[in-house]
Write an enzyme that holds these catalytic residues in place. Structure first.
Site, PDB file in Angstrom:
ATOM      1  N   MET A 162      -1.973  -6.568   7.348  1.00  0.00           N
ATOM      2  CA  MET A 162      -2.103  -7.111   6.386  1.00  0.00           C
ATOM      3  C   MET A 162      -2.570  -8.220   5.148  1.00  0.00           C
ATOM      4  O   MET A 162      -3.259  -8.326   4.591  1.00  0.00           O
ATOM      5  CB  MET A 162      -4.161  -6.767   6.302  1.00  0.00           C
ATOM      6  CG  MET A 162      -4.151  -5.595   6.936  1.00  0.00           C
ATOM      7  SD  MET A 162      -5.514  -4.700   7.129  1.00  0.00           S
ATOM      8  CE  MET A 162      -5.887  -3.478   7.931  1.00  0.00           C
ATOM      9  N   SER A 163      -1.135  -8.101   5.041  1.00  0.00           N
ATOM     10  CA  SER A 163      -0.148  -8.969   3.739  1.00  0.00           C
ATOM     11  C   SER A 163       0.887  -9.438   4.371  1.00  0.00           C
ATOM     12  O   SER A 163       1.325 -10.126   5.180  1.00  0.00           O
ATOM     13  CB  SER A 163      -0.589  -7.877   2.361  1.00  0.00           C
ATOM     14  OG  SER A 163       0.728  -7.317   2.985  1.00  0.00           O
ATOM     15  N   ALA A 182       2.559  -1.813   3.857  1.00  0.00           N
ATOM     16  CA  ALA A 182       2.795  -0.723   4.837  1.00  0.00           C
ATOM     17  C   ALA A 182       2.403  -1.783   6.330  1.00  0.00           C
ATOM     18  O   ALA A 182       1.432  -2.994   6.316  1.00  0.00           O
ATOM     19  CB  ALA A 182       1.692  -0.521   4.589  1.00  0.00           C
ATOM     20  N   HIS A 207      -6.565   4.846   6.794  1.00  0.00           N
ATOM     21  CA  HIS A 207      -5.971   4.325   5.064  1.00  0.00           C
ATOM     22  C   HIS A 207      -4.893   5.780   4.801  1.00  0.00           C
ATOM     23  O   HIS A 207      -3.815   5.254   4.031  1.00  0.00           O
ATOM     24  CB  HIS A 207      -7.073   3.993   4.524  1.00  0.00           C
ATOM     25  CG  HIS A 207      -6.140   3.124   3.001  1.00  0.00           C
ATOM     26  ND1 HIS A 207      -5.447   2.190   3.180  1.00  0.00           N
ATOM     27  CD2 HIS A 207      -6.121   3.465   1.789  1.00  0.00           C
ATOM     28  CE1 HIS A 207      -4.966   1.956   1.753  1.00  0.00           C
ATOM     29  NE2 HIS A 207      -5.200   2.698   0.985  1.00  0.00           N
ATOM     30  N   SER A 242       0.783  -1.080   0.479  1.00  0.00           N
ATOM     31  CA  SER A 242       0.207  -0.525  -0.241  1.00  0.00           C
ATOM     32  C   SER A 242       0.558   0.875  -0.064  1.00  0.00           C
ATOM     33  O   SER A 242       1.747   1.060   0.911  1.00  0.00           O
ATOM     34  CB  SER A 242      -1.138   0.073   1.105  1.00  0.00           C
ATOM     35  OG  SER A 242      -1.831  -0.949   1.249  1.00  0.00           O
ATOM     36  N   HIS A 290      -5.958  -8.245  -1.097  1.00  0.00           N
ATOM     37  CA  HIS A 290      -5.306  -8.858  -0.059  1.00  0.00           C
ATOM     38  C   HIS A 290      -6.632  -9.452   1.017  1.00  0.00           C
ATOM     39  O   HIS A 290      -7.756  -9.118  -0.190  1.00  0.00           O
ATOM     40  CB  HIS A 290      -5.443  -7.713   1.266  1.00  0.00           C
ATOM     41  CG  HIS A 290      -4.783  -6.367   0.948  1.00  0.00           C
ATOM     42  ND1 HIS A 290      -4.768  -5.879  -0.480  1.00  0.00           N
ATOM     43  CD2 HIS A 290      -3.556  -5.999   1.381  1.00  0.00           C
ATOM     44  CE1 HIS A 290      -3.984  -5.126  -0.194  1.00  0.00           C
ATOM     45  NE2 HIS A 290      -2.889  -5.414   0.950  1.00  0.00           N
ATOM     46  N   TYR A 326      -8.702  -9.896   3.344  1.00  0.00           N
ATOM     47  CA  TYR A 326     -10.176  -8.766   2.901  1.00  0.00           C
ATOM     48  C   TYR A 326     -11.239  -8.417   2.276  1.00  0.00           C
ATOM     49  O   TYR A 326     -12.320  -7.982   2.598  1.00  0.00           O
ATOM     50  CB  TYR A 326      -9.564  -7.701   4.295  1.00  0.00           C
ATOM     51  CG  TYR A 326      -9.075  -6.781   3.809  1.00  0.00           C
ATOM     52  CD1 TYR A 326      -9.125  -5.982   3.049  1.00  0.00           C
ATOM     53  CD2 TYR A 326      -7.619  -6.932   3.901  1.00  0.00           C
ATOM     54  CE1 TYR A 326      -8.714  -4.523   2.364  1.00  0.00           C
ATOM     55  CE2 TYR A 326      -6.417  -5.562   3.529  1.00  0.00           C
ATOM     56  CZ  TYR A 326      -7.141  -4.616   2.655  1.00  0.00           C
ATOM     57  OH  TYR A 326      -6.328  -3.604   2.613  1.00  0.00           O
ATOM     58  N   GLU A 327     -10.670  -8.165   0.747  1.00  0.00           N
ATOM     59  CA  GLU A 327     -11.424  -8.121  -0.032  1.00  0.00           C
ATOM     60  C   GLU A 327     -12.050  -8.843  -0.292  1.00  0.00           C
ATOM     61  O   GLU A 327     -12.177  -8.598  -1.457  1.00  0.00           O
ATOM     62  CB  GLU A 327     -10.412  -7.350  -1.039  1.00  0.00           C
ATOM     63  CG  GLU A 327      -9.374  -6.124  -0.795  1.00  0.00           C
ATOM     64  CD  GLU A 327      -8.567  -5.655  -1.731  1.00  0.00           C
ATOM     65  OE1 GLU A 327      -8.605  -5.512  -2.939  1.00  0.00           O
ATOM     66  OE2 GLU A 327      -6.898  -6.529  -1.853  1.00  0.00           O
ATOM     67  N   ASN A 387       2.418   4.080  10.305  1.00  0.00           N
ATOM     68  CA  ASN A 387       1.928   4.653  11.597  1.00  0.00           C
ATOM     69  C   ASN A 387       2.007   3.703  12.830  1.00  0.00           C
ATOM     70  O   ASN A 387       2.680   3.076  12.677  1.00  0.00           O
ATOM     71  CB  ASN A 387       0.081   4.850  11.612  1.00  0.00           C
ATOM     72  CG  ASN A 387      -0.409   3.188  11.448  1.00  0.00           C
ATOM     73  OD1 ASN A 387      -0.243   2.285  10.176  1.00  0.00           O
ATOM     74  ND2 ASN A 387      -0.985   2.565  12.520  1.00  0.00           N
ATOM     75  N   HIS A 393      -2.973   0.933  -4.652  1.00  0.00           N
ATOM     76  CA  HIS A 393      -2.513  -0.186  -5.412  1.00  0.00           C
ATOM     77  C   HIS A 393      -3.406  -0.031  -6.822  1.00  0.00           C
ATOM     78  O   HIS A 393      -4.355  -0.093  -7.564  1.00  0.00           O
ATOM     79  CB  HIS A 393      -3.305  -1.452  -5.551  1.00  0.00           C
ATOM     80  CG  HIS A 393      -2.821  -1.785  -3.331  1.00  0.00           C
ATOM     81  ND1 HIS A 393      -2.033  -3.333  -3.653  1.00  0.00           N
ATOM     82  CD2 HIS A 393      -3.070  -0.910  -2.162  1.00  0.00           C
ATOM     83  CE1 HIS A 393      -1.354  -2.829  -1.835  1.00  0.00           C
ATOM     84  NE2 HIS A 393      -2.439  -2.065  -1.117  1.00  0.00           N
TER      85      HIS A 393
HETATM   86  N1  HPA Z   1      -2.357  -2.200  11.372  1.00  0.00           N
HETATM   87  C1  HPA Z   1      -2.795  -3.213  10.557  1.00  0.00           C
HETATM   88  N2  HPA Z   1      -2.580  -3.493   8.878  1.00  0.00           N
HETATM   89  C2  HPA Z   1      -1.407  -2.307   8.981  1.00  0.00           C
HETATM   90  C3  HPA Z   1      -1.518  -0.557   9.789  1.00  0.00           C
HETATM   91  C4  HPA Z   1      -1.930  -0.837  11.049  1.00  0.00           C
HETATM   92  O1  HPA Z   1      -1.472  -0.580  12.079  1.00  0.00           O
HETATM   93  N3  HPA Z   1      -1.128   0.510   8.813  1.00  0.00           N
HETATM   94  C5  HPA Z   1      -0.168  -0.733   7.767  1.00  0.00           C
HETATM   95  N4  HPA Z   1      -1.050  -1.422   7.766  1.00  0.00           N
END
Ligand code: HPA
Length: 278
Positions: A217-218, A116, A253, A33, A86, A88-89, A241, A64
């Protein structure tokens, strides 16, 4: 949605790609991402839209691009996924693993996987990068392992070892290149969740206790498939973050994509440096 792929189906995709490119890549790069701009550095690129490939999972997530970019970087031939799908999609785990399978059938020997991630380790700041030394397959432990289903014996064993999922030589090289470029050379443990909801503070405190430094998440499903098929892996998390361990901030996001702009130049330096040494 397909839950499993046969070798014939994987090879069908590989053949379509072969017909659309002049290159013969030995290195794969998966861009996470907000990190897709790195693909713009690829020279003599042949570009294939994910939509033009059979079975290929086409991400709908903002940030993406959904393109395969095949060309040269530092005189090495590589295949870049500009965007990934992903779990989750709504894709199956087999679909998430398909691009790695196809790369293996194309002759790719090393895969660099980026993502990310949120920082659980409180030393990390947005914009830092973390080389992945190991992972916690939380998503796999709960039943969503990408190798579930008939084993493709031609590619790897039923019960593959994961004790050295992240190639030590690639990891050390990447760390030393980061140091040379005055980039903080963090390395740590990545934990994968399914998402798409971000974590609660209690989720995050749990993940800290079990030894995770970054959360996302990947990546883990792709790495498991890569290791199963004997492909060497380098994993890099771009820290977007700080994870919200005490509930005092919120995660969006947008900030994930924003941090990508700081991370891409660092990633480009490390990846170019690594390619030059391979
Ligand atoms: N949590 C989960 N997935 C993420 C995060 C997060 O804080 N930041 C970027 N992808």
């Amino acid at each position: 949605m397909k839950d499993f792929f046969t070798l014939e189906e994987i090879d069908e995709v590989a053949l379509v790609i072969k017909a659309k490119t002049r290159h013969n890549p030995k290195i794969g790069l998966i861009l996470g991402s907000g990190l897709g701009d790195l693909a713009n550095s690829v020279e003599n690129a042949d570009i294939i839209s994910y939509g033009d490939l059979p079975y290929w999972p086409n991400s709908t997530v903002h940030g993406h691009a959904g393109k395969l970019v095949i060309g040269n970087l530092e005189n090495k031939s590589l295949i870049v996924m500009q965007g990934r799908a992903h779990y989750y999609e709504g894709f199956s785990m087999a679909e998430i693993g398909l691009p790695v399978r196809v790369m293996q059938r194309l002759g790719v020997e090393i895969i660099i996987v980026t993502n990310a991630a949120g920082a659980i380790n409180q030393d990390y700041l947005p914009g830092d990068i973390m080389f992945i030394s190991d992972h916690i397959a939380l998503i796999g432990m709960t039943g969503n392992n990408p190798l579930r289903g008939p084993n493709l014996d031609e590619l790897g064993p039923r019960f593959p070892d994961m004790s050295q999922a992240y190639d030590k030589i690639l990891l050390e090289k990447a760390i030393s290149i980061a140091k040379k470029n005055k980039i903080k050379p963090y390395s740590g443990v990545y934990v994968s969740l399914s998402g798409p909801s971000f974590e609660t503070p209690a989720d995050l405190r749990f993940m800290r206790v079990i030894g995770a430094d970054a959360v996302g998440m990947s990546t883990v499903p792709e790495v498991i498939v890569a290791v199963h098929g004997g492909t060497r892996v380098l994993g890099i998390s771009g820290i977007s973050n700080k994870a919200n361990l005490d509930g005092s901030t919120i995660t969006t996001h947008e900030e994930v994509l924003e941090a990508g702009r700081i991370i891409v130049p660092k990633l480009t330096k490390v990846i170019k440096g690594l390619l030059a040494e391979l």
